[in-house]
Design an enzyme around this catalytic site. Sequence first.
Site, PDB file in Angstrom:
ATOM      1  CG  ASP A 116      11.379  -5.570  -0.888  1.00  0.00           C
ATOM      2  OD1 ASP A 116      12.163  -5.142  -1.753  1.00  0.00           O
ATOM      3  OD2 ASP A 116      11.660  -6.538  -0.152  1.00  0.00           O
ATOM      4  CE1 TYR A 172      10.203  -7.534  -8.294  1.00  0.00           C
ATOM      5  CE2 TYR A 172      10.384  -5.331  -7.382  1.00  0.00           C
ATOM      6  CZ  TYR A 172       9.612  -6.350  -7.891  1.00  0.00           C
ATOM      7  OH  TYR A 172       8.252  -6.189  -7.979  1.00  0.00           O
ATOM      8  N   GLY A 173      16.873  -8.114  -7.767  1.00  0.00           N
ATOM      9  CA  GLY A 173      18.269  -7.662  -7.823  1.00  0.00           C
ATOM     10  C   GLY A 173      19.036  -8.043  -9.062  1.00  0.00           C
ATOM     11  CB  CYS A 201      12.718  -2.378  -3.141  1.00  0.00           C
ATOM     12  SG  CYS A 201      13.689  -3.303  -4.331  1.00  0.00           S
ATOM     13  CB  THR A 214      16.813  -3.614  -6.502  1.00  0.00           C
ATOM     14  OG1 THR A 214      17.556  -4.509  -5.675  1.00  0.00           O
ATOM     15  CG2 THR A 214      17.145  -3.861  -7.949  1.00  0.00           C
ATOM     16  CB  CYS A 232      19.613  -5.866  -0.154  1.00  0.00           C
ATOM     17  SG  CYS A 232      18.207  -6.962  -0.420  1.00  0.00           S
ATOM     18  CB  THR A 233      14.829  -3.701   2.308  1.00  0.00           C
ATOM     19  OG1 THR A 233      14.291  -4.314   1.125  1.00  0.00           O
ATOM     20  CG2 THR A 233      15.013  -2.222   2.079  1.00  0.00           C
ATOM     21  CG  HIS A 234      15.156  -9.516   1.207  1.00  0.00           C
ATOM     22  ND1 HIS A 234      14.676  -8.662   0.243  1.00  0.00           N
ATOM     23  CD2 HIS A 234      14.296 -10.577   1.224  1.00  0.00           C
ATOM     24  CE1 HIS A 234      13.588  -9.180  -0.306  1.00  0.00           C
ATOM     25  NE2 HIS A 234      13.337 -10.344   0.271  1.00  0.00           N
TER      26      HIS A 234
HETATM   27  N1  DGL Z   1      14.852  -6.155  -1.010  1.00  0.00           N
HETATM   28  C1  DGL Z   1      15.251  -5.676  -2.278  1.00  0.00           C
HETATM   29  C2  DGL Z   1      16.388  -4.713  -2.201  1.00  0.00           C
HETATM   30  O1  DGL Z   1      16.451  -3.991  -1.228  1.00  0.00           O
HETATM   31  C3  DGL Z   1      15.242  -6.608  -3.440  1.00  0.00           C
HETATM   32  C4  DGL Z   1      16.014  -7.881  -3.325  1.00  0.00           C
HETATM   33  C5  DGL Z   1      15.761  -8.746  -4.542  1.00  0.00           C
HETATM   34  O2  DGL Z   1      14.596  -9.033  -4.819  1.00  0.00           O
HETATM   35  O3  DGL Z   1      16.735  -9.113  -5.200  1.00  0.00           O
HETATM   36  O4  DGL Z   1      17.197  -4.594  -3.090  1.00  0.00           O
END
Ligand code: DGL
Length: 240
Positions: A7, A39-40, A70, A72, A168-170
């Site tokens: 991720d 990454y988003g 992830c 994204t 989003c996995t966060h």
């Molecule tokens: N955790 C990621 C996701 O699921 C990326 C979040 C990010 O870096 O913007 O999209």
Amino acid sequence: MRIGVFDSGIGGLFVLKELINKYPNNTYYYFGDNINIPYGTKSKYELKILSSKIIDFLITKEVDIIVIACGTISSNIYLELKEKYNLPIYDIISPTIEYLNNSDYKAVGVLATEMTIKSNIFNKINKEIYQVPCPKLVNLIENNLDYQTILDEYLKKLPKVDVIVLGCTHYPFFEDYLNKLNYKTINMGKILCKKLNLENNKELKVRLYFSKINHDLIINIDKIIKCDYQLEELCLNYQK
Ligand code: DGL
């Protein structure tokens, strides 16, 4: 088995946690690219370069499969990565779409990054879909800063829904908070793990690699992962 998971940062650790719960006797190699977070908001081109470097690294660890933890990357370049690499690669989003399409929910809310929402992947759900991009949350989570006020603002953009996808996995980071507000939530890592059918062998080993290690990272890892792990700083060389 040797399982590679990655991720942009700590978000994929929520997926790793589910994998460890369900398939505890494996060796896990996790890469969190927190030096390049978020990454988003990155272009597909950048996402492809970053994720290819990570997958190349995981392959040096002789992983049998790769889980893209992830949203994204999964929503924007999964098919390209699948085509490029010659090993099983699983994305985090399609099991959730399949699950929802077979569910009785009528109205579904999605919180996700800008790039995930732009990809239109969640439009494949055959329900009423309400999507809210949440560009500010990931940095707040990574840096252990208060996210509640911003999250409340994003939630105001949703009409009444039956369930919210943590797209989003966060975002499982605030799942308890949403549940306390009486929202039902979907954690994509849990749905993926139900669908996967992995072998269990040998004992659990967890190796975590992050491109930048600092105090906030260690606090966050210990909040999420409750087992022994080895942690190493590793900055991949991102020359184009
Ligand atoms: N955790 C990621 C996701 O699921 C990326 C979040 C990010 O870096 O913007 O999209």
